[in-house]
Structures are given as structure tokens and as C-alpha cells.
Enzyme design. Structure first.
Site, PDB file in Angstrom:
ATOM      1  N   ASP A  27       0.780  -1.242   0.000  1.00 41.77           N
ATOM      2  CA  ASP A  27       0.000   0.000   0.000  1.00 41.77           C
ATOM      3  C   ASP A  27       0.817   1.301   0.000  1.00 41.77           C
ATOM      4  OD1 ASP A  27      -1.510  -2.129   0.883  1.00 41.77           O
ATOM      5  OD2 ASP A  27      -2.226  -1.154   2.688  1.00 41.77           O
ATOM      6  N   GLU A 209     -10.500  -2.187   3.905  1.00 40.64           N
ATOM      7  CA  GLU A 209      -9.171  -1.692   4.275  1.00 40.64           C
ATOM      8  C   GLU A 209      -8.963  -0.299   3.673  1.00 40.64           C
ATOM      9  OE1 GLU A 209      -6.572  -5.719   4.795  1.00 40.64           O
ATOM     10  OE2 GLU A 209      -6.698  -5.006   2.750  1.00 40.64           O
TER      11      GLU A 209
HETATM   12  C1  FRU Z   1      -3.922  -3.586   2.710  1.00 36.61           C
HETATM   13  C2  FRU Z   1      -3.315  -4.012   4.042  1.00 36.61           C
HETATM   14  C3  FRU Z   1      -3.690  -3.024   5.119  1.00 36.61           C
HETATM   15  C4  FRU Z   1      -2.589  -3.196   6.112  1.00 36.61           C
HETATM   16  C5  FRU Z   1      -1.401  -3.455   5.223  1.00 36.61           C
HETATM   17  C6  FRU Z   1      -0.383  -4.396   5.790  1.00 36.61           C
HETATM   18  O1  FRU Z   1      -3.256  -4.076   1.595  1.00 36.61           O
HETATM   19  O2  FRU Z   1      -3.741  -5.318   4.352  1.00 36.61           O
HETATM   20  O3  FRU Z   1      -4.982  -3.224   5.650  1.00 36.61           O
HETATM   21  O4  FRU Z   1      -2.409  -2.065   6.902  1.00 36.61           O
HETATM   22  O5  FRU Z   1      -1.896  -3.997   4.015  1.00 36.61           O
HETATM   23  O6  FRU Z   1       0.752  -4.470   4.979  1.00 36.61           O
END
Ligand code: FRU
Length: 502
Positions: A27, A209
Site C-alpha cells: 500500500d 481496508e
Molecule cells: C492492505 C493491508 C492493510 C494493512 C497493510 C499491511 O493491503 O492489508 O490493511 O495495513 O496492508 O501491509
């Protein structure tokens, strides 16, 4: 642990997109424009090119196109992984982290606590601050600042609210497994008070998310502001796996009210196509927007990957590119507020830029027709197609006569498709070789497409940016051919122009 080694030919390293030099990323985090520089932090494994050891990597850009990688900004430690979050410029030093002349940048991130922490298994929100413009970060000794005792409370996006209800910081985060966005307020970024929650609504085929919430003028009218709530979800996208949806509505400083909700509670699978998608492709996830972008622009980046196969894509020594940066706006379309997207960076400033191929008003006969002079592996293609008797018409990019990625329209069915079944390497994961679709209609009898092709991706913008499809592809380096095609009849290419990038 897989060793990170440089391969002889980094065939897939993007020319137009950011990817880390030799590590994993997912992300985008902490996107902010500050002191003339765009900062892109991101979920990063500093030690490997698969997910793990989650920390915030860091890159900067003056122009949203050329990026410089910096050392890890916020690192995991023995008690926590540093999950996704955001950065704000605390101009008035409300947090007290500033010193004399310098106001702090404050990162709000999710602490994913692990053994030996007494909070092992909990996800809570924490702070770090920077007093040198975003390069060096110190974790706050009072972390976490917001703990609900939840194992799935994450991805805080913080912004400054200034409105009828007052002036304060607002955080949107998720209770991922409950399909809920939770909203909090704070005066100092340290103590937080619950405002409201939103959801479940529309797509709930996977955990929620990386939310975001921001105002945008409708049709450019500053007196007609609407709020956009972004909710990424995994899986549950319109073409499977990770994807982002959005809601448009109002935010009164306490509660977000959607005017685009189609279903409340668990999703109706039959209505998936009625929900509002940030992107219909397989590879645009965890998209969030920049804070403090100049000229009130709302700029977003997505991670160009999909959790279905993210750890398996055949890139090395790095893994996981970012999308191009997109400017988003709201337009009234058939009476409804809809997001439209365009590439934000000025690609005409790039080295090697120049239209290299164009044609007008040609008939595309049945079959596939190579365009001599149009070949390339990093290009922008503008194409206007008018249907004829063909059941499908379009363009093949990154082709070599055997492999190629087909981007086409099926007018009778009202679909745009991206077919990557023959796009190159596909066998690293069973679900990668896909034909992905989005609903589309003509505008004034023509279909207008803008396509950004790179070493391992295509990003398609259709209907003036109302419909986008972003897809990874892994073609041979020598597959650079561009062809027009028609199936079962003829069609017209009204206009085609291909701009090459080095
Ligand atoms: C989304 C996610 C988020 C989390 C991160 C962990 O892709 O699952 O929810 O904060 O990646 O790397």
C-alpha cells in the site's frame, strides 16, 4: 527467507511507475505534498521481496513521475509491525511535537502488535513525527494513541476538518472484518473521540481496508461540494480479488451520509456492477489520496497489484509497482455524482516524449493488423473506435504475433475488456490469466480510450476517465508490437495516436 538478488535483466522494471529498488512494497502510505516535494511512503519489507517485516519505505518526486528512493522512514521493531496510515502537516503544532521554528509532519500508522508486546495480536493507532520535512522519523513514546482492543482496526487516514461543526483532526479507519469505516476526532492527534461509523454497504465481499474521505466540487462548482468515501476491499472486487469502491455523499463533521448506496448490509452479488468502483481491473488496490496537494488537486495512487497473487508476480529483485498518480474529480453523469480520473503527471515533460505514430479514419478489417512504426514498451495510446459490423474491436499492445494484451470493446454486450490470457508469463498463479470486463457505452457513437502501457502494466481510461481498468502483464522484453483488430466484421479507428516514452 528468499534472498534478494539482482537478475541480469530487470525486464519488468517500470519506466513510468514507481517500484522499490530491490524490495517488496504494497500500500501507498502517508502521501503528502510538503515544501514543494511529493512524498510517497509505502508498506515495505526492507529485507526481502515478499510481504513481511512491515515498515514504511519512502520515495519522493518533484513531478509525480520521477521518484527517488530514500532509506526506510518508519521501521518495524520487536514489538510491532508498522502497517498502513497517513501523514499530516501539523502547521499549528497541535501535537506539541514541533520545536520552535519547525512545525512537525505527523504520521498516524497502525501498530500491528506482536510478541513480546503485551498487546500481541492487537491493531491500534500510533504516531511518529518528523522535524526535517519527512526524512527522519521518531516514534511517539506514548504509543499507541488509540486502542479499541481490536485485532482488525487499521489504516488511519487523517485530515483537517474546518466546517460548521468546528475545526479539528478527523481520522477515518476500518474495523476490517465488520465492513465498517470508523470516524474519530482529535484536537492534538493524541487523544481521540469516536464520532460515528459507516457500513456495511455496497461491496462487502472481502475485508474493508485503507479508507479515505475528502471533499470535491461537483462539476468544478466550489459551491456544490460533495464528500467522497473511499473503501478498499479484499477480496470482492468486480473482477475478483482486491479492489477499491467509493461512495459519494455528505460529511457534517460527525457523520458521513452516502447518496450512492445501492445495498446496505451484506452485498448483493447480482448488483456488483451497480456499485461504484475506483477501478475495474485486477491491479489497483489500497488507493488513497495526497494531503496538501497544490491547487486543491485530489491526487491518488494505488498499489498496482492484487493480494490473490501479489507475492508471486515474476519481478525481481523488487516486487510490486505503484500505479501512475491520478487526479480525481466529481462529475454529474446521468444525474449521479461519479468520480472521473486522469493521469496527473505531465508526461510531455518526459525524456523521449513525442507522438511517434498517428492515423485517422481507417477501417479495421476482420483480423489483427500490426501497425508498423507504433511499437514500444512504454507508451500512451489515444484511440477512438466506432463500431461497425464486428462483434469486438480494439487494440493489442505488447505483442509479438504470439503473445499480446487485448484491449477491446464488445459493443452489443456493452463491455470493455482487457484480455491478458496471452499477455506473456501468466503461469505463476492460477487466477492471473484473466479476461476482465467493465460496462461501457458509447459517447456520441464512439468509444474513446486512453491507455498507458509500461514494462509490466496497462492502465486503461475509458469514458473520459469514468471507467478505468488497471492490469499487470508480464510480456517478453521483445514484445513491443501494437495492432488494431476486429472480430467477425469490421470497425473504424477514428483516431489513433501513440506517444512513446524511453
Ligand atoms: C492492505 C493491508 C492493510 C494493512 C497493510 C499491511 O493491503 O492489508 O490493511 O495495513 O496492508 O501491509
Amino acid at each position: 527467507m528468499t534472498a534478494v538478488t539482482a537478475t541480469t535483466a530487470d525486464t519488468f522494471r517500470p519506466a513510468l511507475h514507481y517500484a522499490a529498488r530491490n524490495t517488496w512494497l504494497n500500500d501507498p502510505n502517508g502521501l503528502i505534498h510538503h515544501e514543494g516535494i511529493y512524498h510517497l511512503y509505502y508498506q515495505n519489507n526492507p529485507l526481502d521481496n515478499v510481504w513481511g517485516n512491515m515498515s514504511w519505505g519512502h520515495a519522493t518526486s518533484p513531478d509525480l513521475l520521477t521518484w527517488t528512493e530514500h532509506p526506510v522512514a518508519i521501521a518495524c521493531d520487536e514489538t510491532e509491525d508498522v502497517f498502513s496510515g497517513s501523514v499530516v502537516f501539523d502547521r499549528a503544532n497541535t501535537s506539541g511535537f514541533g520545536t520552535g521554528a519547525r512545525a512537525p509532519l505527523v504520521a498516524v500508522y497502525t501498530s500491528a502488535f506482536k510478541e513480546p508486546s503485551s498487546r500481541d495480536g492487537i491493531q491500534a493507532q500510533s504516531l511518529a513525527y518528523s522535524l526535517d520535512g519527512g526524512y527522519n522519523w521518531t516514534k511517539y513514546a506514548g504509543n499507541p494513541v488509540l486502542d479499541r482492543g481490536s485485532a482488525n482496526f487499521r489504516d488511519p487516514k487523517v485530515f483537517r476538518y474546518d466546517g460548521d461543526a468546528g475545526s479539528y483532526w478527523v481520522m477515518v479507519a476500518v474495523e476490517a472484518n465488520d465492513f465498517k469505516v470508523v470516524l474519530y476526532k482529535s484536537n492534538d492527534l493524541k487523544s481521540w473521540e469516536l464520532l460515528s461509523s459507516f457500513g456495511p454497504a455496497n461491496a462487502t465481499g472481502g475485508v474493508w481496508e485503507c479508507p479515505d474521505l475528502f471533499p470535491l466540487p461537483v462539476d468544478g462548482d466550489p459551491d456544490n461540494l460533495k464528500w467522497v468515501l473511499i473503501v478498499n476491499l479484499n477480496p470482492g472486487g468486480p473482477n475478483n480479488g482486491s479492489a477499491g469502491q467509493y461512495f459519494v455523499g455528505d460529511f457534517d463533521g460527525v457523520k458521513f451520509t452516502s447518496v450512492t448506496t445501492v445495498t446496505e448490509g451484506p452485498q448483493d452479488p447480482a448488483r456488483l456492477a451497480e456499485y461504484q468502483w475506483l477501478d475495474w481491473g485486477r491491479d489497483y488496490y489500497a488507493a488513497v489520496s495526497f494531503s496538501d496537494a497544490p491547487d486543491n488537486r485530489r491526487l491518488m495512487i494505488g498499489w498496482m497489484n492484487n493480494w490473490e497473487y501479489a507475492n508471486k508476480i515474476p519481478t525481481s529483485p523488487w516486487r510490486g509497482p505503484m500505479s501512475l498518480v491520478r487526479e480525481v474529480s466529481l462529475r454529474t453523469i446521468e444525474g449521479n455524482p461519479r468520480m472521473v480520473q486522469h493521469v496527473a503527471g505531465d508526461l510531455t515533460s518526459l525524456r523521449g516524449h513525442g507522438p511517434s505514430f498517428s492515423l485517422e479514419a481507417v477501417e479495421i478489417p476482420d483480423g489483427q493488423h500490426v501497425l508498423t512504426g507504433a511499437a514500444g514498451s512504454a507508451q500512451r495510446i489515444d484511440l477512438s473506435l466506432v463500431p461497425g459490423t464486428a462483434e469486438e474491436m480494439g487494440i493489442v499492445v505488447r505483442g509479438n504475433g504470439v503473445e499480446g494484451t487485448r484491449i477491446g470493446i464488445r459493443p452489443a454486450e456493452g463491455y470493455i475488456i482487457v484480455d491478458r490470457r496471452e499477455s506473456g508469463q501468466t503461469d505463476f498463479h492460477e487466477s492471473f490469466a484473466s479476461v476482465d470486463t467493465a460496462p461501457i457505452q458509447t459517447r456520441n457513437g464512439a468509444y474513446e480510450l486512453t491507455i498507458f502501457v509500461d514494462r509490466c502494466s496497462v492502465e486503461v481510461f475509458a469514458k473520459e476517465g469514468e471507467v478505468t481498468l488497471t492490469e499487470l502483464i508480464f510480456p517478453s522484453r521483445s514484445s513491443t508490437g501494437v495492432s488494431l483488430y476486429a472480430v467477425g466484421g469490421t470497425a473504424i479507428a477514428n483516431k489513433l495516436s501513440v506517444t512513446q516514452y524511453a
